[in-house]
Design an enzyme around this catalytic site. Structure first.
Site, mmCIF file in Angstrom:
data_model
loop_
_atom_site.group_PDB
_atom_site.id
_atom_site.type_symbol
_atom_site.label_atom_id
_atom_site.label_comp_id
_atom_site.label_asym_id
_atom_site.label_seq_id
_atom_site.Cartn_x
_atom_site.Cartn_y
_atom_site.Cartn_z
ATOM 1 N N PRO A 131 0.818 -1.228 0.000
ATOM 2 C CA PRO A 131 0.000 0.000 0.000
ATOM 3 C C PRO A 131 0.849 1.274 0.000
ATOM 4 O O PRO A 131 0.365 2.325 -0.402
ATOM 5 C CB PRO A 131 -0.807 -0.113 1.295
ATOM 6 C CG PRO A 131 -0.813 -1.554 1.634
ATOM 7 C CD PRO A 131 0.507 -2.086 1.149
ATOM 8 N N GLU A 189 1.608 -8.720 8.447
ATOM 9 C CA GLU A 189 1.647 -7.243 8.543
ATOM 10 C C GLU A 189 2.536 -6.652 7.462
ATOM 11 O O GLU A 189 2.567 -5.438 7.250
ATOM 12 C CB GLU A 189 2.153 -6.818 9.937
ATOM 13 C CG GLU A 189 1.287 -7.276 11.086
ATOM 14 C CD GLU A 189 -0.198 -6.976 10.817
ATOM 15 O OE1 GLU A 189 -0.992 -7.944 10.801
ATOM 16 O OE2 GLU A 189 -0.514 -5.801 10.543
ATOM 17 N N ARG A 214 -1.511 -8.176 -21.164
ATOM 18 C CA ARG A 214 -2.347 -7.691 -22.266
ATOM 19 C C ARG A 214 -1.542 -6.876 -23.270
ATOM 20 O O ARG A 214 -1.947 -6.717 -24.423
ATOM 21 C CB ARG A 214 -3.488 -6.822 -21.737
ATOM 22 C CG ARG A 214 -4.464 -7.538 -20.808
ATOM 23 C CD ARG A 214 -5.462 -6.545 -20.219
ATOM 24 N NE ARG A 214 -6.278 -5.950 -21.276
ATOM 25 C CZ ARG A 214 -7.300 -6.573 -21.869
ATOM 26 N NH1 ARG A 214 -7.614 -7.804 -21.493
ATOM 27 N NH2 ARG A 214 -8.005 -5.997 -22.815
ATOM 28 N N ASP A 254 -8.230 -0.697 -25.177
ATOM 29 C CA ASP A 254 -8.533 -0.696 -23.746
ATOM 30 C C ASP A 254 -8.768 0.716 -23.233
ATOM 31 O O ASP A 254 -8.190 1.679 -23.736
ATOM 32 C CB ASP A 254 -7.338 -1.265 -22.950
ATOM 33 C CG ASP A 254 -7.338 -2.782 -22.929
ATOM 34 O OD1 ASP A 254 -6.382 -3.363 -22.410
ATOM 35 O OD2 ASP A 254 -8.298 -3.358 -23.468
HETATM 36 C C1 4FV Z 1 -1.447 -3.996 -1.242
HETATM 37 C C2 4FV Z 1 -2.082 -2.938 -1.921
HETATM 38 C C3 4FV Z 1 -1.840 -4.546 0.068
HETATM 39 C C4 4FV Z 1 -0.612 -5.170 3.057
HETATM 40 C C5 4FV Z 1 -0.211 -6.125 4.131
HETATM 41 C C6 4FV Z 1 -0.551 -7.335 2.105
HETATM 42 C C7 4FV Z 1 -1.203 -5.995 1.971
HETATM 43 C C8 4FV Z 1 -0.307 -7.513 3.557
HETATM 44 N N1 4FV Z 1 -0.421 -4.412 -2.001
HETATM 45 N N2 4FV Z 1 -1.416 -2.763 -3.098
HETATM 46 N N3 4FV Z 1 -3.145 -2.233 -1.531
HETATM 47 N N4 4FV Z 1 -0.959 -5.418 0.641
HETATM 48 O O1 4FV Z 1 -2.889 -4.199 0.606
HETATM 49 O O2 4FV Z 1 -0.437 -3.644 -3.114
HETATM 50 O O3 4FV Z 1 0.910 -8.166 3.742
#
Ligand code: 4FV
Length: 245
Positions: free
Chosen positions: A88, A115, A153, A168
């Site tokens: 994230p 985590e 794609r 697209d």
């Molecule tokens: C995520 C996202 C995501 C966070 C902790 C996996 C999670 C767990 N990855 N974009 N949004 N990852 O939420 O790429 O390990």
């Protein structure tokens, strides 16, 4: 194009190999998908890949060593490739970043669980971090599968001639035009007449006008970023006039 995916759930990612566009791309030999499980690179007989977080708090953190050993093995397995961590706190994935990844022969996608992973692994081994959106999912696998699908794609030959990535949404920075198929009337709602006209030029003009209009309405930020030619400006003005009638 080859995708190496480092994941504690290889089966989840491998499900892509037998479905849809990616599955066909692999069958036709345009795409390769290889999974690596850090448990196989853990240096204890329990296959430990995670541990409790320093500083306390809920959940577990993925350890450096098993991931580092896995990345090293993946790197040595084929030509050089960037290591992309899905998280994230990464740069937001969008069409231009998908096109950027599509220029590589190979990418290594690192999927976290729990985590997340020890920050030192990111510093030591990760080339770029990507996010698929401002929300949390329970693992990096689904984000990695989104990357594999979106990039696949763009690989020549993966999409059949009927499909083309250039059609697209976002390919030209705009949302897609609306689509219709049989029957011609549904609950009194007709298919736009131009689509039944057989006039391919008029159809192309209408589709561009719809894409411009809908992007203006739903995602003006995209239109700001993209800009428009004079003829597109005229098309959009015409669209807005039609909408206001
Ligand atoms: C995520 C996202 C995501 C966070 C902790 C996996 C999670 C767990 N990855 N974009 N949004 N990852 O939420 O790429 O390990």
């Amino acid at each position: 194009m080859r995708f190496d995916v480092i994941t504690l759930f290889p089966g989840m990612v491998e499900s892509m190999t037998t479905h849809g566009v990616v599955g066909r791309g692999i069958e036709k030999g345009f795409i390769e998908l290889v999974t690596w499980n850090p448990r196989d690179f853990s240096n204890d007989r329990h296959g430990t890949v995670d541990d409790r977080p320093y500083g306390g708090g809920p959940g577990m953190v993925m350890k450096v060593e098993p991931l580092r050993a896995t990345i090293r093995a993946a790197r040595e397995a084929a030509d050089p490739a960037p290591v992309i961590y899905l998280s994230p706190d990464g740069r937001m994935l969008n069409e231009s970043r998908v096109q950027e990844l599509g220029r590589y022969e190979r990418v290594i996608l690192l999927c976290g669980r729990y985590e997340g992973i020890d920050e030192r692994l990111v510093e030591l081994e990760v080339d770029a971090t990507l996010s698929v959106g401002d929300y949390v999912v329970s693992g990096g696998e689904l984000p990695a599968m989104i990357v594999v699908d979106a990039v696949s794609r763009l690989v020549p030959g993966v999409l059949g001639h009927a499909e083309s990535a250039s059609q697209d949404a976002f390919a030209d920075g705009l949302l897609d035009c609306p689509h219709y198929t049989r029957p011609e009337v549904v609950d009194g709602l007709k298919v736009p007449a131009v689509l039944l006209s057989g006039d391919h030029q008029a159809v192309a003009r209408w589709r561009l006008q719809q894409a411009l209009g809908r992007t203006r309405e739903k995602r003006p930020d995209l239109l700001e970023r993209r800009g428009m030619s004079d003829s597109e400006h005229a098309l959009l003005e015409d669209y807005r006039a039609l909408q206001s009638n």
